[in-house]
Structures are given as structure tokens and as C-alpha cells.
Design an enzyme around this catalytic site. Structure first.
Site, PDB file in Angstrom:
ATOM      1  N   MET A  75       5.813   8.540   7.589  1.00  0.00           N
ATOM      2  CA  MET A  75       6.109   9.004   8.973  1.00  0.00           C
ATOM      3  C   MET A  75       7.674   9.058   9.212  1.00  0.00           C
ATOM      4  O   MET A  75       8.105   9.353  10.282  1.00  0.00           O
ATOM      5  CB  MET A  75       5.486   8.022  10.035  1.00  0.00           C
ATOM      6  CG  MET A  75       3.892   8.047   9.764  1.00  0.00           C
ATOM      7  SD  MET A  75       3.187   9.638  10.481  1.00  0.00           S
ATOM      8  CE  MET A  75       1.549   9.452  10.122  1.00  0.00           C
ATOM      9  N   HIS A 130       9.080  -0.114  -4.291  1.00  0.00           N
ATOM     10  CA  HIS A 130       8.529  -0.836  -3.336  1.00  0.00           C
ATOM     11  C   HIS A 130       8.544  -2.290  -3.382  1.00  0.00           C
ATOM     12  O   HIS A 130       8.419  -2.691  -4.648  1.00  0.00           O
ATOM     13  CB  HIS A 130       7.201  -0.045  -2.842  1.00  0.00           C
ATOM     14  CG  HIS A 130       7.248   1.020  -2.141  1.00  0.00           C
ATOM     15  ND1 HIS A 130       7.453   2.342  -2.886  1.00  0.00           N
ATOM     16  CD2 HIS A 130       7.507   1.502  -0.757  1.00  0.00           C
ATOM     17  CE1 HIS A 130       7.552   3.447  -2.163  1.00  0.00           C
ATOM     18  NE2 HIS A 130       7.231   2.825  -0.593  1.00  0.00           N
ATOM     19  N   ALA A 168      -2.826  -4.890  13.586  1.00  0.00           N
ATOM     20  CA  ALA A 168      -1.749  -5.493  14.598  1.00  0.00           C
ATOM     21  C   ALA A 168      -0.962  -6.675  14.258  1.00  0.00           C
ATOM     22  O   ALA A 168       0.214  -6.681  14.805  1.00  0.00           O
ATOM     23  CB  ALA A 168      -2.612  -5.562  16.013  1.00  0.00           C
ATOM     24  N   LYS A 174       2.838  -4.161  -2.256  1.00  0.00           N
ATOM     25  CA  LYS A 174       2.264  -2.697  -2.233  1.00  0.00           C
ATOM     26  C   LYS A 174       1.189  -2.738  -3.120  1.00  0.00           C
ATOM     27  O   LYS A 174       1.197  -2.806  -4.340  1.00  0.00           O
ATOM     28  CB  LYS A 174       3.185  -1.618  -2.295  1.00  0.00           C
ATOM     29  CG  LYS A 174       2.555  -0.134  -2.138  1.00  0.00           C
ATOM     30  CD  LYS A 174       3.523   0.627  -2.008  1.00  0.00           C
ATOM     31  CE  LYS A 174       3.136   2.221  -1.802  1.00  0.00           C
ATOM     32  NZ  LYS A 174       2.465   2.442  -0.568  1.00  0.00           N
ATOM     33  N   THR A 178       4.100   8.546  -0.674  1.00  0.00           N
ATOM     34  CA  THR A 178       5.578   9.474  -0.743  1.00  0.00           C
ATOM     35  C   THR A 178       5.925  10.210  -1.907  1.00  0.00           C
ATOM     36  O   THR A 178       5.931  11.320  -1.720  1.00  0.00           O
ATOM     37  CB  THR A 178       6.528   8.533  -0.130  1.00  0.00           C
ATOM     38  OG1 THR A 178       6.090   7.964   1.067  1.00  0.00           O
ATOM     39  CG2 THR A 178       7.770   9.484   0.329  1.00  0.00           C
ATOM     40  N   GLY A 194      -0.904   6.804   8.844  1.00  0.00           N
ATOM     41  CA  GLY A 194       0.114   6.343   7.716  1.00  0.00           C
ATOM     42  C   GLY A 194      -0.487   5.706   6.638  1.00  0.00           C
ATOM     43  O   GLY A 194       0.416   5.488   5.545  1.00  0.00           O
TER      44      GLY A 194
END
Length: 291
Positions: free
Chosen positions: A149, A179, A34, A183, A190, A122
């Protein structure tokens, strides 16, 4: 029944999902990670959606956000504290959205299974054994799992399926992805999904034809292979290009993300889709009706 399972059942009863007011439908959504960049984007999207409500917020115990209101970064009081207690964080939720790390997602998913909470995953970077664990959980709860997503990315995957069938011979296939520097897995989930879609469309197995590194004297390119190139740098949200290189022409199909908002909006579409599912493992093609 073990003590841990009984404790989870007790939490579920004590914190049962509260029904929305009469005449309205609200999806009670919890967010994992979060306090991260994607977590913030998801919380903002949930707050802006009329049919969704933030019902839980999870993060690792070392996060400085633990105990704070999950929407404090927006200057808004949601009444939902960020918690490292998985069962407590999911007690009021119907669905968890998880864009974290494989180990964290699997831990969250086990509690989701115990509490009957559905999941939108995800997270990328799962190995085959971890994917089997997710499929096993889907026997009891409904899960949407996709490496991306974004609605646009999933439409791109459909276009790649069509292109691959038409360009199955006489064209070399290369996948280039870029990216941000933070990452941790490569190639991106993907990019791998793009390779899987293309390989399936032309009757190949990506595990056998994928080429993920080239160095030194590699010899002439095998026309049956699918090559991958990875770029990491700066704050690139996500760029993916598939190159079909033939004799005298080349075709490029590209998707570029400029904001994580696309992932958040796609995730909420997955949440709405799950409202009609009791169990099973689904992907964004199911959500978008592309199968």
C-alpha cells in the site's frame, strides 16, 4: 435466505453506520489484526486523520487483546473493543482494512459482502483460487487490493514498467527482496508484483519465466527469465531492488521501507478512494491515478 445470512442482516440493521455531524465527512474504518504491529500502525494513523474514525477492531479469539479498547496501546480510549466476532466488529464500519493472513482475510471478506462493507486488502500470499474468491466478492462490494500500500512502492512499480520497456533486450532482470524474520511468505507479494509488472511490460508471463530458486549446476542463465532472491532476518520492514544487468552497465531501482507508517498512509488513501466506488476490484494504481 439462510439463518447465518439473516443473522448478519440483523447485525447490520442493529449496528448501522452512524452519519457524521452535518458539514463533515468521516470514513468509518474497521481494522483486522488490530493487536498486531500493522494493526497498531493503522489504528494510530486513523486516530491522527481528521476524516477517519475507528469503527471496529478485529482479532483472533486467542488474542489477549480481545475485549480491550483497541487504542489502549496509545493510552487513548477509542470506545472500540477488540472483538473476534466478525459481524459485530464490522457492524458500524464502512470500510475494513485487512493486513492479516489469506484464510482470515477471506473469512472477513465474506462478512463484508453480506454487510455491504468495502475492503482494503494488504494481505499477501493468496493462491489463484483465493484471488478468484476475492474477485467474486468485488461483484458486490468495492475492494482495493495491493501487495503493498506504500505510495512510494507503487510509484516504483510505475518506474519499473517504464524501465522494462526500454531495457527489454540485452539486460538480465533480477529481483532481490529482504524482510523481517517473522514474514511467512516468500517471495514477498511486492516482489511478485514487481515481477508481474515487468513481465507484462515486456510481453512475458511471469508464471513461465520466473525463477525462484537456484542450486547446484544450473547451467547458463536464460536471458528471458526473471530471477528472484529472498532474504529474511532481523526487523527489516521491507527492501526491494530490481537489477537490470547489461553488458558494461547495470541499473538498479530500489525501494526501502523504514516504517510501516507508509503502508498505513497508503491504506487511508485507498479508503478515501473507495468512498466513490460501489463495487469492483481496484489496486493502488487506480487509487493514485497511475493507470
Amino acid at each position: 435466505m439462510g439463518k447465518g445470512t439473516q443473522a448478519l442482516k440483523n447485525v447490520a440493521v442493529a449496528g448501522a453506520v452512524q452519519p457524521p455531524p452535518a458539514g463533515t465527512t468521516q470514513h468509518q474504518v474497521a481494522v483486522a489484526g488490530a493487536s498486531g504491529r500493522m494493526g497498531h500502525m493503522l489504528i494510530e494513523a486513523i486516530r491522527a486523520a481528521d476524516d477517519c474514525r475507528l469503527a471496529g477492531a478485529l482479532d483472533i479469539a486467542s488474542s489477549p487483546a480481545i475485549g480491550n479498547d483497541a487504542a489502549a496501546f496509545l493510552g487513548h480510549a477509542s470506545g472500540v473493543p477488540v472483538s473476534s466476532d466478525i459481524a459485530a466488529g464490522l457492524a458500524h464500519a464502512q470500510v475494513l482494512i485487512d493486513f492479516t493472513r489469506p484464510e482470515g482475510t477471506l473469512a472477513h471478506l465474506q462478512v463484508c459482502r453480506e454487510l455491504g462493507v468495502k475492503a482494503v486488502i494488504g494481505t499477501t500470499g493468496f493462491d489463484e483460487a483465493q484471488k478468484r474468491q476475492i474477485a467474486d466478492c468485488a461483484r458486490d462490494i468495492a475492494i482495493v487490493m495491493a501487495p503493498n500500500m506504500s505510495v512510494g512502492v507503487n510509484v516504483t512499480l510505475k518506474l519499473l514498467e517504464m524501465a522494462a520497456k526500454a531495457l527489454a533486450t540485452g539486460y538480465d532482470i533480477e529481483i532481490i527482496e529482504a524482510h523481517h524474520r517473522h514474514k511467512v511468505d516468500a517471495p514477498s507479494g511486492t516482489a511478485l508484483k514487481m515481477g508481474e509488472v515487468i513481465a507484462q511490460a515486456i510481453g512475458r508471463d511471469l508464471k513461465e519465466v520466473g525463477v525462484f530458486a537456484r542450486e547446484g549446476v544450473t547451467g547458463e542463465r536464460d536471458p528471458s527469465t526473471i530471477g528472484f532472491s529472498t532474504i529474511r532476518g532481523g526487523d527489516i520492514v521491507g527492501d526491494h531492488t530490481v537489477l537490470f544487468a547489461g553488458t558494461g552497465e547495470r541499473i538498479e531501482i530500489t525501494h526501502r521501507s523504514s516504517s510501516r507508517a507508509t503502508y498505513a498512509q497508503g491504506s487511508l488513501r485507498a479508503v478515501r478512494f473507495l468512498a466513490g466506488q460501489d463495487s469492483g476490484l481496484f489496486d493502488m494504481f487506480d487509487v493514485l491515478g497511475l493507470k
